[in-house]
Scaffold this motif. Structure first.
Motif, short mmCIF file in Angstrom:
data_model
loop_
_atom_site.label_atom_id
_atom_site.label_comp_id
_atom_site.label_asym_id
_atom_site.label_seq_id
_atom_site.Cartn_x
_atom_site.Cartn_y
_atom_site.Cartn_z
N PHE A 7 35.53 -36.67 -38.27
CA PHE A 7 34.44 -37.06 -39.15
C PHE A 7 34.97 -37.41 -40.54
O PHE A 7 34.56 -38.42 -41.13
CB PHE A 7 33.40 -35.93 -39.25
N ASP A 8 35.87 -36.58 -41.04
CA ASP A 8 36.42 -36.83 -42.38
C ASP A 8 37.17 -38.16 -42.44
O ASP A 8 37.07 -38.89 -43.44
CB ASP A 8 37.34 -35.68 -42.81
N GLU A 9 37.91 -38.49 -41.37
CA GLU A 9 38.62 -39.77 -41.33
C GLU A 9 37.64 -40.94 -41.29
O GLU A 9 37.83 -41.95 -41.97
CB GLU A 9 39.55 -39.83 -40.12
N LEU A 10 36.56 -40.80 -40.50
CA LEU A 10 35.55 -41.84 -40.42
C LEU A 10 34.83 -42.02 -41.76
O LEU A 10 34.57 -43.14 -42.20
CB LEU A 10 34.54 -41.53 -39.31
N LYS A 11 34.54 -40.90 -42.42
CA LYS A 11 33.88 -40.95 -43.72
C LYS A 11 34.77 -41.66 -44.74
O LYS A 11 34.30 -42.53 -45.49
CB LYS A 11 33.55 -39.54 -44.20
N ALA A 12 36.03 -41.32 -44.75
CA ALA A 12 36.96 -41.96 -45.67
C ALA A 12 37.08 -43.46 -45.39
O ALA A 12 37.11 -44.28 -46.32
CB ALA A 12 38.33 -41.29 -45.58
N ALA A 14 34.78 -45.33 -43.99
CA ALA A 14 33.50 -45.96 -44.40
C ALA A 14 33.48 -46.21 -45.90
O ALA A 14 32.96 -47.24 -46.35
CB ALA A 14 32.33 -45.07 -44.00
N GLU A 15 34.06 -45.30 -46.67
CA GLU A 15 34.06 -45.45 -48.13
C GLU A 15 35.10 -46.45 -48.60
O GLU A 15 34.85 -47.22 -49.53
CB GLU A 15 34.29 -44.09 -48.78
N LEU A 21 35.99 -49.93 -40.38
CA LEU A 21 35.16 -48.99 -39.61
C LEU A 21 34.34 -49.76 -38.57
O LEU A 21 34.24 -49.33 -37.41
CB LEU A 21 34.25 -48.18 -40.53
N ASN A 62 21.99 -46.73 -45.46
CA ASN A 62 20.90 -45.78 -45.21
C ASN A 62 19.81 -46.41 -44.37
O ASN A 62 19.24 -45.78 -43.48
CB ASN A 62 20.33 -45.25 -46.52
N ASN A 65 20.95 -46.56 -40.80
CA ASN A 65 20.82 -45.25 -40.15
C ASN A 65 19.37 -44.98 -39.75
O ASN A 65 19.11 -44.48 -38.65
CB ASN A 65 21.34 -44.14 -41.06
#
Length: 112
Positions: A7-12, A14-15, A21, A62, A65
């Protein structure tokens, strides 16, 4: 087949690089579809196409989502109906309305 990043890798990702991504999402989705049975692949590709259209209609992450959640709930409701009341999926009621073309002065003059 690739393993899902944390999750942390995906979040990074995405940012820092949303396009990477998105490429990862498509690549992993294609791998899953390719590994499915030949009978399921067209259905999965159709579902993927639908998801891609939902994503494309979003105005921002958002909104995307929220749209995906709405679609997931719609699909879940349909699945629930299929399990609990399968005949409801094949019952169709329609109202047929006959439409008549609007007559204007030109049409009346030509016909008359």
């Amino acid at each position: 087949m690739k393993t899902m990043p944390s999750f942390d890798e995906l979040k990074a990702l995405a940012e820092s690089d949303p396009q990477a991504l998105e490429a990862l999402r498509i690549e992993m989705s294609e791998e899953i579809i390719d590994s499915a049975s030949d009978a399921m692949q067209p259905k999965l590709r159709a579902q993927m196409s639908h998801i891609n259209r939902v994503i494309a209609s979003g105005k921002n992450p958002n909104h995307v989502n929220a749209l995906l959640m709405k679609e997931l709930m719609r699909q879940f409701d349909r699945f629930s109906t299929a399990v609990n009341n399968p005949s409801a999926l094949t019952e169709r009621n329609a109202t047929v309305t006959t439409l008549h073309p609007k007559r204007n002065r030109e049409t009346v003059a030509v016909e008359g």
